[in-house]
Design a protein around this motif. Structure first.
Motif: not given
Ligand code: F6R
Length: 365
Positions: A154-156, A103-106, A58, A108, A240-241, A244, A362
């Motif tokens: 989990v789904a962003s 990156s959401q999590s930072g 995402t 990946t 994707l949404k 998943e 991930v």
């Molecule tokens: C989909 C989803 C994943 C993340 C991807 C990147 O809904 O959540 O595709 O977007 O794993 O994760 P981040 O943004 O944490 O790097």
């Protein structure tokens, strides 16, 4: 906690007007109606010949939307890549250019490896992250934070729209720095951004209609999503949404690619979700919709009042979003896209917040 929501994902979808608003307030000076980045950039956009954007999933689609914005507003060529490809193909980068990581999590793994590669190549690195203490944030030259708050599902969802808000602000700043946008252009664009939280809240009121629609979608085995321009990456995101969290097979395509293959799939059993705000490519998307309708396809059209009036196609369902003049439609169209996936998954009875086989972050490749 989930407040009064059944799932974190529902709560996070509904939080978006608020958190996108917080993010906006961090990047825009409301009094002067100018973009004002919270950090000083260690480069001048005038010196950047090319931007490369890298991310996964995402976050990559947020980058794909931003490519259109940077190219349109700042006239900078942008290359967009998924991190797992970027890191191994050893993309040639020009010293002094800019690489953006989202990156959401930072955390990946592939995105982090791509960042390290870019640093070693001597380019400026800028990351758009939601977790400011994360590895990607710590290792980037510049960090632009999204203020989405913790994302548990989990789904962003809310991280994605906050990423778009940061990237939109950055694209306007780039256009300004390069002399592609005048003060007047900037004011107009800032007005467009300031409206977004209100428009997102209006889009959320469509939930009952989308919930009803989800019952039909849940009976399908395959769903196709189409869009053009910035709605193309939104079609990818919609597919994707849906896949998943509901486990229904879905594919996103650029509407113009329809006749190069996927049109062979069209029949009355495969719903086609068309994302088409009334923008400069709207007419082109309508002609693709006519091709779908002529082959018995059932269309779900996400558009605005102008689009709904102009679309000369018998569509199964039209979801009418607020009219908006700006180029920033993806933040608003994300809402029905997310709600459709969410409610379909609820009908299917899947584990919405923890879909099978998926992890929130991930950290291994
Ligand atoms: C989909 C989803 C994943 C993340 C991807 C990147 O809904 O959540 O595709 O977007 O794993 O994760 P981040 O943004 O944490 O790097």
């Amino acid at each position: 906690d989930k407040a009064n929501y059944r799932h974190f994902m529902a709560k996070e979808i509904h939080e978006q007007p608020e958190v996108v608003g917080h993010t906006l307030a961090r990047y825009i000076d409301m009094a002067s109606e100018r973009v004002m980045l919270p950090v000083k950039l260690p480069f001048d956009f005038k010196d950047i010949q090319r931007i490369s954007i890298t991310a996964c999933g995402t976050a990559n689609y947020a980058g794909y939307v931003a490519k259109y914005w940077f190219e349109r507003l700042a006239r900078i060529p942008v290359e967009i890549d998924i991190a797992s490809e970027f890191r191994y193909r050893e993309a040639p980068l020009r010293k002094g250019d800019l690489a953006i990581f989202i990156s959401q999590s930072g955390e990946t793994a592939d995105t982090l490896a791509a960042l390290r590669y870019a640093k070693a190549e001597g380019v400026h690195t800028l990351s758009v992250v939601n977790v400011p203490t994360s590895t990607i944030a710590r290792e980037s030259e510049t960090v632009l934070q999204t203020l989405a708050g913790p994302e548990i599902g989990v789904a962003s969802t809310k991280a994605f729209t906050c990423q778009l808000m940061v990237l939109a602000s950055l694209a306007v700043a780039a256009g300004k720095a390069r002399g592609e946008l005048s003060d007047e252009d900037e004011t107009k664009l800032v007005h467009g951004l300031v409206e977004i939280p209100r428009l997102m809240a209006a889009a959320l009121t469509l939930e009952p209609q989308i919930e009803k629609l989800a019952r039909d979608i849940s009976k399908s085995k395959d769903v196709l999503y189409l869009g053009r321009g910035t709605s193309y990456p939104m079609a990818l995101e919609g597919a994707l949404k849906l896949k998943e969290i509901s486990y229904i097979h879905a594919e996103g395509y650029a509407a113009g690619e329809l006749k190069h293959g996927p049109i062979a799939l069209i029949d009355e059993n495969m719903p086609v979700v068309v994302i088409a705000p009334f923008d400069r490519v709207f007419e082109k998307t309508v002609s693709n919709m006519q091709e779908v309708a002529a082959r018995g396809g059932n269309i779900i059209l996400m558009t605005d009042a102008k689009g709904a009036a102009e679309a000369t196609v018998d569509s199964l369902v039209t979801i009418v979003l607020p009219d908006m003049a700006s180029a920033f439609t993806p933040m608003v169209y994300a809402i029905p896209v997310q709600l459709l996936a969410y409610h379909t998954a609820v009908v299917m009875g899947t584990d919405v917040d923890q879909p099978r086989n998926l992890a929130k972050s991930v950290t291994v490749e």
